[in-house]
Scaffold this active site. Structure first.
Site, PDB file in Angstrom:
ATOM      1  CD  GLU A  32      -7.982   3.626   8.280  1.00 39.34           C
ATOM      2  OE1 GLU A  32      -8.076   4.861   8.222  1.00 39.34           O
ATOM      3  OE2 GLU A  32      -7.661   2.933   7.303  1.00 39.34           O
ATOM      4  NE  ARG A  80      -8.206   4.403  -8.608  1.00 48.64           N
ATOM      5  CZ  ARG A  80      -7.639   3.319  -9.132  1.00 48.64           C
ATOM      6  NH1 ARG A  80      -7.624   3.153 -10.437  1.00 48.64           N
ATOM      7  NH2 ARG A  80      -7.099   2.418  -8.359  1.00 48.64           N
ATOM      8  CB  CYS A 115      -7.774   6.202   1.235  1.00 48.61           C
ATOM      9  SG  CYS A 115      -6.270   6.216   0.274  1.00 48.61           S
ATOM     10  N   GLY A 158      -8.925   1.091   0.388  1.00 53.53           N
ATOM     11  CA  GLY A 158      -8.824  -0.211  -0.282  1.00 53.53           C
ATOM     12  C   GLY A 158      -8.494   0.063  -1.731  1.00 53.53           C
ATOM     13  CD  GLU A 159      -6.951  -0.565  -6.178  1.00 52.89           C
ATOM     14  OE1 GLU A 159      -6.009  -0.661  -5.366  1.00 52.89           O
ATOM     15  OE2 GLU A 159      -6.977   0.277  -7.085  1.00 52.89           O
ATOM     16  CB  SER A 160     -11.570   3.550  -5.736  1.00 51.12           C
ATOM     17  OG  SER A 160     -10.577   3.757  -6.706  1.00 51.12           O
ATOM     18  CG  HIS A 202      -5.435   4.864   5.195  1.00 45.84           C
ATOM     19  ND1 HIS A 202      -6.400   3.888   5.075  1.00 45.84           N
ATOM     20  CD2 HIS A 202      -4.895   5.013   3.965  1.00 45.84           C
ATOM     21  CE1 HIS A 202      -6.429   3.453   3.822  1.00 45.84           C
ATOM     22  NE2 HIS A 202      -5.530   4.113   3.140  1.00 45.84           N
ATOM     23  NE  ARG A 258      -2.092   1.099  -3.411  1.00 44.35           N
ATOM     24  CZ  ARG A 258      -3.340   0.756  -3.721  1.00 44.35           C
ATOM     25  NH1 ARG A 258      -3.836   1.053  -4.894  1.00 44.35           N
ATOM     26  NH2 ARG A 258      -4.072   0.096  -2.855  1.00 44.35           N
TER      27      ARG A 258
END
Ligand code: GLN
Length: 203
Positions: A178, A106, A79, A48-50, A176, A137
Site C-alpha cells: 500500500e 516476527r 506484514c 503495524g505491531e502484531s 507493504h 520490520r
C-alpha cells in the site's frame, strides 16, 4: 445490501489501504467491531505491531468473528497482518487467527533501521514486470504448507524467501504494497472474488 471491503483499523497502517481501494474505485470502510465486519465482503489486516493488533482483536471481541468471516470471505494480511494470518508465530504474545497454514517469524528481516525496498516479480503479473516491495520490520515464513501457493519470493542478497502467500481467496504478504501507491496487488486480490461494490453505487 451494498458491501464494502473492510480494513481492520485497530492500530497501524490502515489508511493507505483505504486510499488504494479508493484509487481502484472500490468502496472501503474501517472495521473496529464485529458489527462493522458484518457489512463487509472482504477484509484487509494491515501492518503495524502484531502484538498490539492481537491484543486489540481480543479486546474488541473480534477474534471469533474474523475467523468465521474468513470461512467464506477473502482476507489479506500485510506484514503484522501476515503474522495474524498464520497458524503459528514465533512469539507467544501473538495469538494468530490461523487462516493459512504457515509459521510467521516476527522481525525476520531485522529492525526498523534495516528497512529496505527491493524489486520482486509476482507470478500473476505480466512477464518482465517488477514490483517495488517495501520491507519494514517484516516477517519471514517457515513451515509453509503445500496447500499454500507462493506467488513471489525475495531474492535480494542471495535470499530466496517466500513473500507473497495465497490460499484460496486469502493472501499474506511480508511487505507493504500500500505504501507505493501501486494498485497491482490489491487489484489481483480483488479480482479473485467478484462481489465487491464499486464506489459509484454506494448511496
Ligand atoms: N514487526 C512487526 C510485528 O511483529 C510488523 C511490522 C510491520 O507491520 N511493518 O508486528
Amino acid at each position: 445490501m451494498n458491501k464494502a471491503v473492510g480494513v481492520l483499523a485497530l492500530q497501524g497502517a490502515y489508511q493507505k489501504h483505504i486510499d488504494i481501494l479508493g484509487a481502484l474505485n472500490i468502496a472501503a470502510q474501517t472495521v473496529r467491531t464485529s458489527h462493522e465486519l458484518a457489512s463487509c465482503c472482504a477484509l484487509i489486516i494491515p501492518g503495524g505491531e502484531s502484538t498490539t493488533i492481537s491484543l486489540l482483536i481480543q479486546k474488541n471481541s473480534l477474534y471469533d468473528p474474523i475467523k468465521i468471516f474468513a470461512e467464506n470471505h477473502p482476507v489479506m494480511g500485510v506484514c503484522a497482518g501476515m503474522i495474524m494470518m498464520a497458524t503459528e508465530v514465533d512469539d507467544d504474545r501473538v495469538t494468530p487467527l490461523g487462516l493459512m497454514p504457515f509459521k510467521a517469524l516476527r522481525n525476520h528481516y531485522g529492525a526498523q533501521v534495516h528497512s529496505f525496498t527491493t524489486d520482486i516479480t509476482m507470478d500473476f503479473d505480466s512477464k518482465g514486470q517488477t514490483f517495488p516491495a517495501i520491507f519494514i520490520r517484516a516477517p519471514g515464513v517457515d513451515k509453509v504448507s503445500s496447500e499454500v501457493q507462493v506467488l513471489a519470493r525475495n531474492v535480494n542478497k542471495n535470499r530466496n524467501e517466500a513473500v507473497i502467500l495465497k490460499k484460496g481467496q486469502h493472501m499474506a504478504l511480508s511487505f507493504h504494497p500500500e505504501l507505493t501507491g501501486d494498485t497491482r496487488i490489491h487489484n489481483y486480490w480483488l479480482n479473485n472474488f467478484k462481489q465487491v461494490t464499486p464506489h459509484a453505487s454506494i448511496k
